[in-house]
Write an enzyme that holds these catalytic residues in place. Structure first.
Site, PDB file in Angstrom:
ATOM      1  N   ASP A  33       0.834  -1.205   0.000  1.00 23.84           N
ATOM      2  CA  ASP A  33       0.000   0.000   0.000  1.00 23.84           C
ATOM      3  C   ASP A  33       0.869   1.255   0.000  1.00 23.84           C
ATOM      4  O   ASP A  33       2.099   1.180   0.111  1.00 23.84           O
ATOM      5  CB  ASP A  33      -0.968  -0.010   1.192  1.00 23.84           C
ATOM      6  CG  ASP A  33      -0.277  -0.399   2.489  1.00 23.84           C
ATOM      7  OD1 ASP A  33       0.826   0.139   2.735  1.00 23.84           O
ATOM      8  OD2 ASP A  33      -0.805  -1.241   3.247  1.00 23.84           O
ATOM      9  N   ASP A 194      -0.073   3.237 -20.004  1.00 20.52           N
ATOM     10  CA  ASP A 194      -0.326   1.815 -20.223  1.00 20.52           C
ATOM     11  C   ASP A 194      -0.805   1.567 -21.658  1.00 20.52           C
ATOM     12  O   ASP A 194      -1.649   2.313 -22.160  1.00 20.52           O
ATOM     13  CB  ASP A 194      -1.421   1.377 -19.232  1.00 20.52           C
ATOM     14  CG  ASP A 194      -1.590  -0.124 -19.173  1.00 20.52           C
ATOM     15  OD1 ASP A 194      -0.616  -0.810 -18.852  1.00 20.52           O
ATOM     16  OD2 ASP A 194      -2.702  -0.608 -19.458  1.00 20.52           O
ATOM     17  N   GLU A 248       4.251   2.895 -22.598  1.00 23.20           N
ATOM     18  CA  GLU A 248       4.445   1.444 -22.757  1.00 23.20           C
ATOM     19  C   GLU A 248       4.041   1.128 -24.188  1.00 23.20           C
ATOM     20  O   GLU A 248       2.871   0.949 -24.502  1.00 23.20           O
ATOM     21  CB  GLU A 248       3.566   0.645 -21.784  1.00 23.20           C
ATOM     22  CG  GLU A 248       3.879  -0.841 -21.867  1.00 23.20           C
ATOM     23  CD  GLU A 248       2.701  -1.773 -21.549  1.00 23.20           C
ATOM     24  OE1 GLU A 248       2.932  -2.966 -21.307  1.00 23.20           O
ATOM     25  OE2 GLU A 248       1.537  -1.320 -21.574  1.00 23.20           O
TER      26      GLU A 248
HETATM   27  C1  GLC Z   1      -0.006  -3.345 -19.570  1.00 25.31           C
HETATM   28  C2  GLC Z   1       0.347  -3.603 -18.133  1.00 25.31           C
HETATM   29  C3  GLC Z   1      -0.135  -4.979 -17.786  1.00 25.31           C
HETATM   30  C4  GLC Z   1      -1.626  -5.017 -17.950  1.00 25.31           C
HETATM   31  C5  GLC Z   1      -2.030  -4.598 -19.353  1.00 25.31           C
HETATM   32  C6  GLC Z   1      -3.490  -4.318 -19.461  1.00 25.31           C
HETATM   33  O1  GLC Z   1       0.651  -4.178 -20.443  1.00 25.31           O
HETATM   34  O2  GLC Z   1       1.709  -3.424 -17.941  1.00 25.31           O
HETATM   35  O3  GLC Z   1       0.240  -5.351 -16.494  1.00 25.31           O
HETATM   36  O4  GLC Z   1      -2.098  -6.309 -17.715  1.00 25.31           O
HETATM   37  O5  GLC Z   1      -1.383  -3.423 -19.738  1.00 25.31           O
HETATM   38  O6  GLC Z   1      -3.804  -3.130 -18.783  1.00 25.31           O
END
Ligand code: GLC
Length: 506
Positions: A33, A194, A248
């Protein structure tokens, strides 16, 4: 040595990824947390990182460990409160640590009020509903479509509990700008985005022939996504102190990756090619050359919460080899131009925990593939802080952590490694301290020095980094002094070893 004040902080930053559920549990429910993180901030300052990236801590039913967000402006009670968040940011800043938060724009939770309204037939255009599904498969196995009560289907590139937003709806766009503003106003230094190459799908949602993860497909990487990042960049630029965004972005080529980091888009993107390269000087050299040639501000990543930990990847048969290579890989990573993203626990040399019992596993990848795919729990096992106890100091005594820790975590704990000069932890501390001295004083670019095929040798001004990926000792490049090595180095560089040297430059 001069410090270049005009270089943005993120260009050479070392960012430490905190997988919030698994870092430190102060509340005693077996799950990490915000208060737990706050208590451990001095550890991160002493480790020598510049920033932390917190994985999602927002209200969520936890169908995908929090990457299924039900409220983008709150904190799940499992992790604390908004006041805890504010206190965490204030403490981090006081210690000189920046804070990045995760933003999840491709999909929400199915519990998000917008999706709940959509199920009732209100505001469906915020998501992707169709009368008939196409043939797309979910990244987590199974079809990417789920049928609702009235017979229509909605798209989810991940779990059914993660419905994809319709980014062609301007309301979605406005909402996310507002979410970014909310966290920027709270003082965050930036965002990790993400699935940043998701968001838009080809308008007519055509069937695909190949379901593999491809950047040029109707599923990912549509050109419209770049307009979104231009808007986000413009917003970030209105705030003081160089707020930033790192995407990402999974792509097939570094050229495709480069599109996301054009000057008016994201500041950085994770360089997954580095993490995907096998233990091979040739493979590493190619990634380095391609990265430096295509991306203005490089990043280097060896592990994260979605992949097998690199100690295990580099040494499947023999843990000693994995450990030696992980040490050597750190020196390569930290010597390269750009910023480095570390994943919690790599500084302890944690392995992938491969033998978790099926009933303990929680990753939707494991559940949806009916156990065919192990999923990602093995790299998410809670951090061992002390050598003893029910959770090795992760939770208060008497509490079991949300994933079981293997016995070897005792030896790998922070307490056991602290003060042991041969330990991975002390090696990380030394390497990060040394890098901090060097990073902004050496030139950004790199120059290859002569070496055999199996050895990488590059220089940045006075700094020389050599990594022996072969099976025979290699000669040490000419140098004035040895700054740091990942293992014992005599007159030559042993296999699976890296070294930082200082050379004379005229
Ligand atoms: C990204 C995150 C992963 C997640 C996916 C869906 O790849 O790093 O952990 O499951 O997105 O949000």
């Amino acid at each position: 040595m001069t410090r270049h004040m005009d270089i943005p902080w993120w260009r050479d930053a070392v960012v430490y990824e905190i997988y919030v559920r698994s870092f430190a549990d102060a509340s005693g429910d077996g799950v990490g947390d915000l208060a737990g993180i706050r208590e451990r901030l001095p550890y991160l300052r002493d480790l020598g990182v510049d920033a932390v990236w917190l994985t999602p801590f927002y209200p969520s039913p936890m169908a995908d460990g929090g990457y299924d967000v039900a409220d983008y402006r709150g904190v799940d009670p499992l992790f604390g409160t908004l006041a805890d968040f504010d206190a965490l940011v204030a403490d981090a800043h006081a210690l000189g640590l920046r804070v990045l938060v995760d933003v999840v724009p491709n999909h929400s939770s199915s519990e998000h009020p917008w999706f709940q309204a959509a199920l009732r037939g209100e505001g469906r255009d915020r998501y992707i509903f169709r009368d008939r599904p196409n043939n797309w498969q979910s990244t987590f196995s199974g079809p990417a479509w789920t049928q609702v009560d009235d017979g229509s289907w909605y798209l989810h590139l991940f779990a059914p509990e993660q419905p994809d937003f319709n980014w062609r709806n301007p309301e979605v766009r406005e909402e996310f700008l507002d979410i970014l503003r909310f966290w920027l106003d709270k003082g965050v230094d930036g965002f990790r985005i993400d699935v940043a190459m998701g968001l838009f799908k080809a308008e007519d949602l055509p069937d695909v022939r190949d379901q593999s993860f491809m950047s040029k497909s109707p599923v990912w990487g549509q050109p419209e996504v770049h307009d979104v990042y231009r808007d986000w960049r413009a917003l970030l630029d209105t705030y003081p102190d160089e707020r930033m965004a790192v995407g990402e972005v999974w792509t097939d080529t570094l050229e495709d990756l480069a599109l996301y980091v054009r000057p008016d888009e994201l500041h950085q993107s994770f360089n997954f090619a580095w993490l995907q390269a096998p233990w091979s000087a040739t493979a590493f050299r190619k990634v380095i050359d391609d990265t430096v040639a295509t991306v203005p501000f490089a990043t280097w990543v060896l592990s994260n919460h979605d992949v097998v930990r690199h100690r295990t990847r580099y040494g499947t048969a023999d843990p000693g080899t994995g450990m030696a290579r992980a040490r050597a890989a750190l020196l390569a990573t930290l010597a390269l131009p750009g910023s480095a993203y570390l994943y919690q626990g790599e500084e302890l040399g944690l392995p992938e925990v491969e033998n978790l019992p099926p009933e303990a596993r929680q990753d939707p990848v494991f559940k949806r593939s009916k156990g065919e795919l192990p999923g990602r729990d093995g790299c998410r096992v809670p951090i061992p802080w002390s050598a003893r106890g029910d959770s090795y100091g992760f939770s208060p005594e008497g509490v079991k952590p949300w994933l079981p820790q293997p016995d070897e975590f005792a030896e790998l704990s922070v307490a056991r490694q602290t003060g042991d000069p041969g330990s991975m932890l002390e090696f990380y501390r030394r390497a990060l301290a040394c890098r901090r001295e060097l990073a902004r004083t050496v030139p950004y670019g790199l120059e290859w020095l002569e070496s055999s095929e199996d050895v990488l040798v590059f220089a940045r001004g006075p700094l020389v980094c050599a990594i022996n990926c072969g099976t025979e000792p290699a000669p040490l490049p000419p140098h004035e002094s040895v700054l740091l090595s990942s293992g014992p180095v005599g007159g030559s560089l042993p296999p699976d070893t890296a070294v930082w040297l200082r050379r004379a430059v005229s």
